[in-house]
Design a protein around this motif. Structure first.
Motif, PDB file in Angstrom:
ATOM      1  N   SER A  76       0.817  -1.219   0.000  1.00 51.38           N
ATOM      2  CA  SER A  76       0.000   0.000   0.000  1.00 51.38           C
ATOM      3  C   SER A  76       0.848   1.266   0.000  1.00 51.38           C
ATOM      4  O   SER A  76       0.346   2.353  -0.289  1.00 51.38           O
ATOM      5  CB  SER A  76      -0.959   0.018   1.193  1.00 51.38           C
ATOM      6  OG  SER A  76      -0.257   0.208   2.405  1.00 51.38           O
ATOM      7  N   LEU A  77       2.123   1.128   0.329  1.00 51.66           N
ATOM      8  CA  LEU A  77       3.014   2.282   0.387  1.00 51.66           C
ATOM      9  C   LEU A  77       3.828   2.459  -0.896  1.00 51.66           C
ATOM     10  O   LEU A  77       4.594   3.411  -1.009  1.00 51.66           O
ATOM     11  CB  LEU A  77       3.957   2.138   1.584  1.00 51.66           C
ATOM     12  CG  LEU A  77       3.256   1.978   2.942  1.00 51.66           C
ATOM     13  CD1 LEU A  77       4.268   1.660   4.023  1.00 51.66           C
ATOM     14  CD2 LEU A  77       2.431   3.197   3.276  1.00 51.66           C
ATOM     15  N   LYS A  78       3.650   1.573  -1.856  1.00 47.75           N
ATOM     16  CA  LYS A  78       4.402   1.627  -3.119  1.00 47.75           C
ATOM     17  C   LYS A  78       3.833   2.706  -4.031  1.00 47.75           C
ATOM     18  O   LYS A  78       2.643   3.022  -3.968  1.00 47.75           O
ATOM     19  CB  LYS A  78       4.333   0.280  -3.841  1.00 47.75           C
ATOM     20  CG  LYS A  78       4.840  -0.881  -3.045  1.00 47.75           C
ATOM     21  CD  LYS A  78       6.304  -1.031  -3.226  1.00 47.75           C
ATOM     22  CE  LYS A  78       6.763  -2.294  -2.529  1.00 47.75           C
ATOM     23  NZ  LYS A  78       8.118  -2.321  -2.218  1.00 47.75           N
ATOM     24  N   PRO A  79       4.671   3.268  -4.902  1.00 48.21           N
ATOM     25  CA  PRO A  79       4.193   4.304  -5.838  1.00 48.21           C
ATOM     26  C   PRO A  79       3.049   3.838  -6.734  1.00 48.21           C
ATOM     27  O   PRO A  79       2.222   4.633  -7.136  1.00 48.21           O
ATOM     28  CB  PRO A  79       5.432   4.626  -6.681  1.00 48.21           C
ATOM     29  CG  PRO A  79       6.583   4.188  -5.860  1.00 48.21           C
ATOM     30  CD  PRO A  79       6.095   3.050  -5.005  1.00 48.21           C
ATOM     31  N   THR A  80       2.967   2.535  -7.018  1.00 48.29           N
ATOM     32  CA  THR A  80       1.875   2.046  -7.860  1.00 48.29           C
ATOM     33  C   THR A  80       0.527   2.150  -7.165  1.00 48.29           C
ATOM     34  O   THR A  80      -0.509   2.044  -7.804  1.00 48.29           O
ATOM     35  CB  THR A  80       2.118   0.584  -8.273  1.00 48.29           C
ATOM     36  OG1 THR A  80       2.322  -0.190  -7.088  1.00 48.29           O
ATOM     37  CG2 THR A  80       3.309   0.454  -9.194  1.00 48.29           C
ATOM     38  N   ALA A  81       0.539   2.372  -5.858  1.00 48.93           N
ATOM     39  CA  ALA A  81      -0.706   2.531  -5.107  1.00 48.93           C
ATOM     40  C   ALA A  81      -1.009   4.008  -4.878  1.00 48.93           C
ATOM     41  O   ALA A  81      -1.701   4.376  -3.954  1.00 48.93           O
ATOM     42  CB  ALA A  81      -0.613   1.790  -3.772  1.00 48.93           C
ATOM     43  N   SER A  82      -0.468   4.871  -5.725  1.00 52.88           N
ATOM     44  CA  SER A  82      -0.755   6.303  -5.618  1.00 52.88           C
ATOM     45  C   SER A  82      -1.146   6.846  -6.985  1.00 52.88           C
ATOM     46  O   SER A  82      -1.094   6.141  -7.981  1.00 52.88           O
ATOM     47  CB  SER A  82       0.452   7.063  -5.058  1.00 52.88           C
ATOM     48  OG  SER A  82       1.535   6.944  -5.939  1.00 52.88           O
ATOM     49  N   ARG A  83      -1.528   8.084  -7.026  1.00 54.70           N
ATOM     50  CA  ARG A  83      -1.987   8.679  -8.283  1.00 54.70           C
ATOM     51  C   ARG A  83      -1.531  10.124  -8.362  1.00 54.70           C
ATOM     52  O   ARG A  83      -1.191  10.718  -7.367  1.00 54.70           O
ATOM     53  CB  ARG A  83      -3.502   8.571  -8.428  1.00 54.70           C
ATOM     54  CG  ARG A  83      -4.262   9.340  -7.355  1.00 54.70           C
ATOM     55  CD  ARG A  83      -5.771   9.283  -7.524  1.00 54.70           C
ATOM     56  NE  ARG A  83      -6.196  10.223  -8.512  1.00 54.70           N
ATOM     57  CZ  ARG A  83      -6.837   9.906  -9.633  1.00 54.70           C
ATOM     58  NH1 ARG A  83      -7.141   8.689  -9.896  1.00 54.70           N
ATOM     59  NH2 ARG A  83      -7.196  10.827 -10.475  1.00 54.70           N
ATOM     60  N   SER A  84      -1.581  10.680  -9.553  1.00 52.76           N
ATOM     61  CA  SER A  84      -1.154  12.065  -9.705  1.00 52.76           C
ATOM     62  C   SER A  84      -2.318  12.993 -10.020  1.00 52.76           C
ATOM     63  O   SER A  84      -2.298  14.149  -9.657  1.00 52.76           O
ATOM     64  CB  SER A  84      -0.095  12.176 -10.807  1.00 52.76           C
ATOM     65  OG  SER A  84      -0.611  11.672 -12.004  1.00 52.76           O
ATOM     66  N   ARG A  85      -3.340  12.493 -10.686  1.00 57.49           N
ATOM     67  CA  ARG A  85      -4.508  13.321 -11.002  1.00 57.49           C
ATOM     68  C   ARG A  85      -5.394  13.469  -9.770  1.00 57.49           C
ATOM     69  O   ARG A  85      -5.570  12.517  -9.014  1.00 57.49           O
ATOM     70  CB  ARG A  85      -5.316  12.660 -12.121  1.00 57.49           C
ATOM     71  CG  ARG A  85      -5.204  13.337 -13.433  1.00 57.49           C
ATOM     72  CD  ARG A  85      -6.114  12.768 -14.520  1.00 57.49           C
ATOM     73  NE  ARG A  85      -7.278  12.082 -14.043  1.00 57.49           N
ATOM     74  CZ  ARG A  85      -7.567  10.810 -14.311  1.00 57.49           C
ATOM     75  NH1 ARG A  85      -6.762  10.071 -15.019  1.00 57.49           N
ATOM     76  NH2 ARG A  85      -8.643  10.249 -13.838  1.00 57.49           N
ATOM     77  N   VAL A  86      -5.953  14.628  -9.590  1.00 59.78           N
ATOM     78  CA  VAL A  86      -6.804  14.894  -8.434  1.00 59.78           C
ATOM     79  C   VAL A  86      -8.182  14.264  -8.640  1.00 59.78           C
ATOM     80  O   VAL A  86      -8.756  14.339  -9.711  1.00 59.78           O
ATOM     81  CB  VAL A  86      -6.950  16.417  -8.203  1.00 59.78           C
ATOM     82  CG1 VAL A  86      -7.962  16.705  -7.120  1.00 59.78           C
ATOM     83  CG2 VAL A  86      -5.601  17.019  -7.853  1.00 59.78           C
ATOM     84  N   ALA A  87      -8.695  13.641  -7.581  1.00 57.05           N
ATOM     85  CA  ALA A  87     -10.054  13.099  -7.596  1.00 57.05           C
ATOM     86  C   ALA A  87     -10.755  13.556  -6.334  1.00 57.05           C
ATOM     87  O   ALA A  87     -10.188  13.501  -5.252  1.00 57.05           O
ATOM     88  CB  ALA A  87     -10.022  11.579  -7.654  1.00 57.05           C
TER      89      ALA A  87
END
Length: 131
Positions: free
Chosen positions: A79-90
């Protein structure tokens, strides 16, 4: 039958179950788990990458948030990996200047760090014990 894990809930969403059904069913499983170890077991397995940046980030935020709120023995590493994050705002709620300001302030850090802006208790359910 409720999904036994967050990974299973995400798989159901990918397979066509509405998120509004699969996620609350998973949350019931998590909240009804009798021990912290059993709660941790429900979020330990990494969900499949869906190709939907928002859903992948939401899964990461959900696992991290639940682990922190319920003071579980650890936070799932996936859950702490970059693949579990996003750049676009929601934003989960209405998009007005006042609401944007409120959501920016009220969103839990686990969601806000992934540019997901929501209410202060985004995973609340009647079965949840207040952590």
């Amino acid at each position: 039958m409720r999904p036994a894990t967050l990974a299973e809930a995400i798989q159901r969403i990918v397979d066509g179950t509405p998120q509004e059904k699969a996620l609350p069913e998973f949350l019931d499983t998590f909240y009804l788990a009798p021990t912290a170890e059993k709660q941790l077991a429900t979020i330990s397995d990494r969900p499949m990458r869906t190709g939907d940046q928002h859903l992948d980030a939401f899964a990461g935020a959900t696992a991290e948030y639940l682990a922190r709120q319920y003071q579980l023995p650890l936070i799932p590493e996936w859950s702490l990996k970059p693949t579990a994050s996003r750049s676009r705002v929601a934003r989960v709620a209405l998009d007005s200047p006042g609401m944007r300001e409120y959501l920016t302030f009220a969103s839990p850090a686990e969601f806000r760090s992934r540019n997901i802006f929501t209410e202060e208790r985004p995973l609340r359910r009647a079965r949840a014990k207040v952590a």
